[in-house]
Design an enzyme around this catalytic site. Structure first.
Site, PDB file in Angstrom:
ATOM      1  N   GLU A 103      40.771  29.080  33.651  1.00 43.09           N
ATOM      2  CA  GLU A 103      41.014  30.584  33.541  1.00 43.09           C
ATOM      3  C   GLU A 103      41.667  31.249  32.493  1.00 43.09           C
ATOM      4  OE1 GLU A 103      40.175  33.380  34.628  1.00 43.09           O
ATOM      5  OE2 GLU A 103      39.976  33.616  36.864  1.00 43.09           O
ATOM      6  N   ASP A 107      47.122  37.214  36.566  1.00 41.60           N
ATOM      7  CA  ASP A 107      47.878  38.329  36.556  1.00 41.60           C
ATOM      8  C   ASP A 107      48.227  38.653  37.905  1.00 41.60           C
ATOM      9  OD1 ASP A 107      48.725  40.802  35.315  1.00 41.60           O
ATOM     10  OD2 ASP A 107      46.986  41.963  35.827  1.00 41.60           O
ATOM     11  N   LYS A 135      51.100  35.489  34.290  1.00 41.07           N
ATOM     12  CA  LYS A 135      52.243  36.439  34.182  1.00 41.07           C
ATOM     13  C   LYS A 135      53.066  36.368  35.504  1.00 41.07           C
ATOM     14  CE  LYS A 135      49.587  39.868  31.731  1.00 41.07           C
ATOM     15  NZ  LYS A 135      48.603  41.147  31.852  1.00 41.07           N
ATOM     16  N   PHE A 156      50.355  43.498  28.165  1.00 39.47           N
ATOM     17  CA  PHE A 156      48.776  42.961  27.946  1.00 39.47           C
ATOM     18  C   PHE A 156      48.405  42.593  26.845  1.00 39.47           C
ATOM     19  CE2 PHE A 156      44.323  44.274  27.300  1.00 39.47           C
ATOM     20  CZ  PHE A 156      43.792  44.080  28.367  1.00 39.47           C
ATOM     21  N   ASP A 163      40.042  40.011  26.416  1.00 38.86           N
ATOM     22  CA  ASP A 163      39.583  41.201  25.807  1.00 38.86           C
ATOM     23  C   ASP A 163      40.228  42.527  26.068  1.00 38.86           C
ATOM     24  OD1 ASP A 163      38.478  41.168  28.364  1.00 38.86           O
ATOM     25  OD2 ASP A 163      37.289  43.109  27.768  1.00 38.86           O
ATOM     26  N   ARG A 169      38.026  39.362  21.872  1.00 37.36           N
ATOM     27  CA  ARG A 169      37.836  37.892  22.266  1.00 37.36           C
ATOM     28  C   ARG A 169      37.875  37.042  21.184  1.00 37.36           C
ATOM     29  NH1 ARG A 169      36.741  38.428  27.766  1.00 37.36           N
ATOM     30  NH2 ARG A 169      35.337  40.072  28.537  1.00 37.36           N
TER      31      ARG A 169
HETATM   32  P1  IMP Z   1      43.834  39.145  38.493  1.00 37.52           P
HETATM   33  O1  IMP Z   1      44.874  40.519  38.577  1.00 37.52           O
HETATM   34  O2  IMP Z   1      44.880  37.671  38.380  1.00 37.52           O
HETATM   35  O3  IMP Z   1      42.827  39.062  39.628  1.00 37.52           O
HETATM   36  O4  IMP Z   1      43.355  39.275  36.957  1.00 37.52           O
HETATM   37  C1  IMP Z   1      42.151  40.051  36.872  1.00 37.52           C
HETATM   38  C2  IMP Z   1      41.337  39.712  35.371  1.00 37.52           C
HETATM   39  O5  IMP Z   1      42.170  41.025  34.838  1.00 37.52           O
HETATM   40  C3  IMP Z   1      41.652  38.783  34.641  1.00 37.52           C
HETATM   41  O6  IMP Z   1      40.675  37.854  34.957  1.00 37.52           O
HETATM   42  C4  IMP Z   1      41.420  39.357  33.456  1.00 37.52           C
HETATM   43  O7  IMP Z   1      39.948  39.511  32.970  1.00 37.52           O
HETATM   44  C5  IMP Z   1      42.222  40.574  33.534  1.00 37.52           C
HETATM   45  N1  IMP Z   1      43.603  40.721  32.505  1.00 37.52           N
HETATM   46  C6  IMP Z   1      44.624  40.951  33.432  1.00 37.52           C
HETATM   47  N2  IMP Z   1      45.747  40.683  32.416  1.00 37.52           N
HETATM   48  C7  IMP Z   1      45.247  40.978  31.295  1.00 37.52           C
HETATM   49  C8  IMP Z   1      45.458  40.976  29.804  1.00 37.52           C
HETATM   50  O8  IMP Z   1      46.771  40.880  29.747  1.00 37.52           O
HETATM   51  N3  IMP Z   1      44.728  41.020  28.903  1.00 37.52           N
HETATM   52  C9  IMP Z   1      43.484  41.043  29.149  1.00 37.52           C
HETATM   53  N4  IMP Z   1      42.736  40.824  30.185  1.00 37.52           N
HETATM   54  C10 IMP Z   1      43.620  40.765  31.319  1.00 37.52           C
HETATM   55 MG    MG Z   2      39.321  36.330  33.843  1.00 39.44          MG
END
Ligand code: IMP
Ligand code: MG
Length: 180
Positions: A103, A107, A135, A156, A163, A169
């Protein structure tokens, strides 16, 4: 250090050097080499964000391994949770195999939880997770990656595959959103 950059409406500043990113990729590959030396793992990289991290890991990985790429399609507003994700592109048999998810970032952990549950239904022998970024302060789901490139603050980031609105990217290192 390089200068700040602008992507759409936002300004980002360099977070670490290109060399730092490569060092962490090589270190994680070394951990994987150690843990999977007598095995033949299947790496499953999650598109789009993980393509650079996956390439770096594979470059440093020694020994038998396969890699395939999957995508998670999101359907917003389909149910009360607001987001349902389904897996696309799994083209290898993972039953009885040692699987490692690759991955770009964990997040809240929702994506990883959905993906892990989906893959576990295919009965792999083992399932681990390697993520470039984690994170810890943002996690809402009970999930902890096994291999982590960088633990990040709750901000972020773009670059090295990640991206903002589809851009950034291709940056060779990581940039953090600048507080203006
Ligand atoms: P999740 O909240 O762990 O499900 O993450 C969801 C998606 O949010 C990730 O796969 C990324 O595509 C996007 N994402 C979360 N944080 C960031 C960041 O800091 N930069 C870019 N994309 C992010
Ligand atoms: Mg992703």
């Amino acid at each position: 250090m390089q200068d700040t950059i602008q992507i759409s409406d936002l300004i980002f500043e360099p977070y670490c050097s290109e060399a730092d990113v490569q060092v962490r990729c090589a270190a994680i590959a070394a951990e994987l080499n150690r843990d999977y030396q007598d095995k033949s793992p299947i790496f499953i990289a999650v598109l789009n964000g993980s393509f650079m991290f996956a390439a770096a890991l594979m470059k440093y990985y020694i020994g038998d391994a396969q890699i395939t790429f999957v995508k998670l399609a999101s359907y917003h507003g389909v149910n009360s949770s607001g987001s349902v994700k389904s897996l696309m592109g799994l083209d290898v048999q993972i039953q009885g195999k040692d699987v490692v998810i690759i991955e770009d970032i964990v997040d809240t952990g929702l994506t990883l939880q959905v993906l892990s549950n989906t893959l576990m239904a295919h009965s792999p022998k083992s399932l681990k997770v390697a993520t470039l970024l984690f994170k810890p302060l943002a996690v809402k789901h009970p999930i902890k990656p096994d291999y982590i490139g960088f633990e990040m603050p709750n901000s972020f980031f773009v670059g090295f595959g990640l991206d903002y609105n589809g851009f950034g990217r291709n940056l060779p290192t990581l940039y953090q959103l600048k507080n203006t």
